[in-house]
Design a protein around this motif. Structure first.
Motif, PDB file in Angstrom:
ATOM      1  N   GLU A 256       0.829  -1.211   0.000  1.00  0.00           N
ATOM      2  CA  GLU A 256       0.000   0.000   0.000  1.00  0.00           C
ATOM      3  C   GLU A 256       0.857   1.253   0.000  1.00  0.00           C
ATOM      4  O   GLU A 256       0.582   2.222  -0.726  1.00  0.00           O
ATOM      5  N   ALA A 257       1.917   1.258   0.818  1.00  0.00           N
ATOM      6  CA  ALA A 257       2.784   2.438   0.912  1.00  0.00           C
ATOM      7  C   ALA A 257       3.520   2.691  -0.395  1.00  0.00           C
ATOM      8  O   ALA A 257       3.655   3.842  -0.840  1.00  0.00           O
TER       9      ALA A 257
ATOM     10  N   LYS B 169       1.158   4.106  -3.075  1.00  0.00           N
ATOM     11  CA  LYS B 169       0.793   5.506  -2.833  1.00  0.00           C
ATOM     12  C   LYS B 169       1.837   6.479  -3.366  1.00  0.00           C
ATOM     13  O   LYS B 169       1.513   7.628  -3.676  1.00  0.00           O
ATOM     14  N   THR B 170       3.088   6.044  -3.468  1.00  0.00           N
ATOM     15  CA  THR B 170       4.125   6.960  -3.973  1.00  0.00           C
ATOM     16  C   THR B 170       3.917   7.265  -5.452  1.00  0.00           C
ATOM     17  O   THR B 170       4.341   8.315  -5.932  1.00  0.00           O
TER      18      THR B 170
ATOM     19  N   PRO C 224       2.229   0.800   9.773  1.00  0.00           N
ATOM     20  CA  PRO C 224       2.278   1.847   8.745  1.00  0.00           C
ATOM     21  C   PRO C 224       3.609   2.594   8.694  1.00  0.00           C
ATOM     22  O   PRO C 224       4.092   2.939   7.607  1.00  0.00           O
TER      23      PRO C 224
ATOM     24  N   ALA D 177       6.177   0.388   6.947  1.00  0.00           N
ATOM     25  CA  ALA D 177       5.908   0.358   5.502  1.00  0.00           C
ATOM     26  C   ALA D 177       6.312   1.668   4.842  1.00  0.00           C
ATOM     27  O   ALA D 177       6.897   1.664   3.744  1.00  0.00           O
ATOM     28  N   LEU D 178       6.021   2.781   5.490  1.00  0.00           N
ATOM     29  CA  LEU D 178       6.391   4.079   4.930  1.00  0.00           C
ATOM     30  C   LEU D 178       7.908   4.210   4.844  1.00  0.00           C
ATOM     31  O   LEU D 178       8.441   4.788   3.890  1.00  0.00           O
TER      32      LEU D 178
ATOM     33  N   ALA E 257       8.947   2.444   1.728  1.00  0.00           N
ATOM     34  CA  ALA E 257       8.571   3.222   0.535  1.00  0.00           C
ATOM     35  C   ALA E 257       9.463   4.441   0.355  1.00  0.00           C
ATOM     36  O   ALA E 257       9.890   4.757  -0.770  1.00  0.00           O
ATOM     37  N   ARG E 258       9.751   5.146   1.446  1.00  0.00           N
ATOM     38  CA  ARG E 258      10.594   6.336   1.358  1.00  0.00           C
ATOM     39  C   ARG E 258      12.037   5.946   1.013  1.00  0.00           C
ATOM     40  O   ARG E 258      12.713   6.630   0.239  1.00  0.00           O
TER      41      ARG E 258
END
Length: 308
Positions: A7-8, A11-12, A168, A171-172, A175-176
């Motif tokens: 999900e993360a 979203k990017t 979350p 996960a972020l 993603a970052r």
């Protein structure tokens, strides 16, 4: 964890995601994710699935058969995948004694060593410690809380602080991290890059908490008083030994008990923030509301949601 990371990353809007899954898997994959079915007994299926990928993120269950992650790592090397995020998502990998005592360190080290030995990929360890909303609501074997019976067992005096991270936030962080440019633009470029994490841990955290800190949040969320709870104390050595004995007797909750207890040893092994600092700011991770995630944990406990 795979669900949150997927999900993360989606979203990017920066990444094309491919899910590697067994041929007999019934897992539901989001529509925007390409699916490639593989046979772990046929390395060519893994290599083909990984060909052309920039990174491999391993999020396997702890109940996966031994050697599965090594097969993925070997396939990633054969497919020339430059980056691998191993199946870590735990405590500080530099705390060798803690890893050995908790029985998970040598296996994780073996995966990192294999990546370096093969020489085709670089690894980044996501050091996030235990997932807060899972661990608080999982049961007494984890952070010591039994919500059904309103009791908590403090390890020693309950004041040892450890890092803990929400799903979350973890996960972020992934993603970052994978959204960073790989290399600096030039010698004067001091901005964050993926290369600065090459074969190193990325230390992330949501909260630095003791069990007493957790209880204070629980009291706020549940509207209870400390006098409403039965509070017990257990020395860390005693609790760890009990977990080992329980696990040897065939009860998997014993493994959970020894694993969590080891992080609360008074040697500070669970507080990697104090020893290494955090990469939260580099990755642009937000400050989170402790009570919000305590509320999630309380709800999970009430619904008896447990995966072990």
């Amino acid at each position: 964890m795979g669900t949150f990371i997927t999900e993360a990353l989606l979203k990017t809007g920066k990444h094309h995601l491919t899910a590697i899954t067994r041929t007999d898997s019934t897992s539901k994959i989001p529509a925007r994710v390409e699916v490639k079915k593989v046979d772990y007994e046929d390395p060519t299926t893994l290599i083909e699935a990984l060909r052309g990928q920039d990174a491999l993120i391993i999020t396997m269950s702890v109940m996966s058969p031994p050697g599965q992650s090594a097969k993925l790592i070997e396939a990633a090397a054969a497919a020339n995948v430059p980056w691998v995020l191993p199946n870590e998502y735990g405590g500080d990998p530099t705390e060798k004694k803690m890893g050995e005592d908790a029985m998970i360190g040598p296996g994780k080290q073996a995966d990192r060593d294999l990546i370096e030995k093969l020489g085709k990929s670089s690894w980044v360890d996501i050091s996030c410690s235990f997932w807060y909303e899972y661990s608080l609501g999982a049961g007494p074997f984890a952070y010591g809380f039994d919500f059904e019976n309103r009791s908590v067992t403090f390890i020693d005096d309950g004041t040892t602080k450890i890092n803990t991270t929400t799903w979350p936030q973890t996960a972020l962080a992934v993603a970052r991290l994978l959204s960073l440019k790989v290399l600096p633009d030039d010698a004067s470029d001091k901005s964050a890059t993926l290369s600065q994490f090459r074969n190193k841990p990325a230390y992330v955290s949501s909260f630095l908490l003791s069990q007493k800190d957790m209880l204070e949040s629980v009291l706020r969320v549940t509207g209870t008083k400390e006098s409403d709870w039965r509070i017990e104390h257990e020395a860390h050595e005693v609790r760890f030994a009990a977990g080992v004995a329980q696990f040897k007797a065939g009860d998997r909750r014993g493994f959970g008990k020894l694993l969590y207890t080891r992080a609360f040893y008074p040697d500070g092994c669970g507080n990697y923030e104090a020893r290494h600092g955090l990469h939260n700011d580099i990755l642009g991770l937000p400050k989170e509301d402790l009570d919000e995630f305590t509320r999630i944990a309380v709800d999970r406990a009430a619904r008896k949601v447990l995966v072990l």
